[in-house]
Design an enzyme around this catalytic site. Sequence first.
Site, PDB file in Angstrom:
ATOM      1  CB  ILE A 185      -1.075   0.019   1.053  1.00 27.18           C
ATOM      2  CG1 ILE A 185      -1.865  -1.332   1.428  1.00 27.18           C
ATOM      3  CG2 ILE A 185      -1.703   1.099   1.153  1.00 27.18           C
ATOM      4  CD1 ILE A 185      -2.749  -1.258   2.256  1.00 27.18           C
ATOM      5  CG  HIS A 186       2.447   2.474  -3.640  1.00 24.69           C
ATOM      6  ND1 HIS A 186       2.287   3.362  -4.535  1.00 24.69           N
ATOM      7  CD2 HIS A 186       2.019   1.054  -4.301  1.00 24.69           C
ATOM      8  CE1 HIS A 186       1.503   2.550  -5.589  1.00 24.69           C
ATOM      9  NE2 HIS A 186       1.500   1.311  -5.374  1.00 24.69           N
ATOM     10  CB  ALA A 187       1.637   7.822  -2.455  1.00 28.47           C
ATOM     11  CB  ALA A 194      -2.390   5.019   0.678  1.00 27.11           C
TER      12      ALA A 194
END
Length: 85
Positions: free
Chosen positions: A14-16, A19
């Site tokens: 779960i990266h930017a 997210a």
Amino acid sequence: MKEFKYVITDPEGIHARPAGELVKAVKAFTCSIKLAKNGKEGDCRKIFGIMGLGVKKGDEVTLTFDGADEDAAYESITKFMQENL
């Protein structure tokens, strides 16, 4: 209260980007939606709350839904997780 467990399959975890998309999806509902990993919990309405958990590929996360529209939120957000993460 409803609960959904999911193992992250996205190679980057779960990266930017995901997210931010999760935060947008959650804002359509009024119930409380939390994301937990290894005893730590983050509010799904806050991008830093999600990213602060450091979720990687292969990690199991638990989403909890609590409130008036938890059934609709459960359906929508679990589908989002399966399609995007």
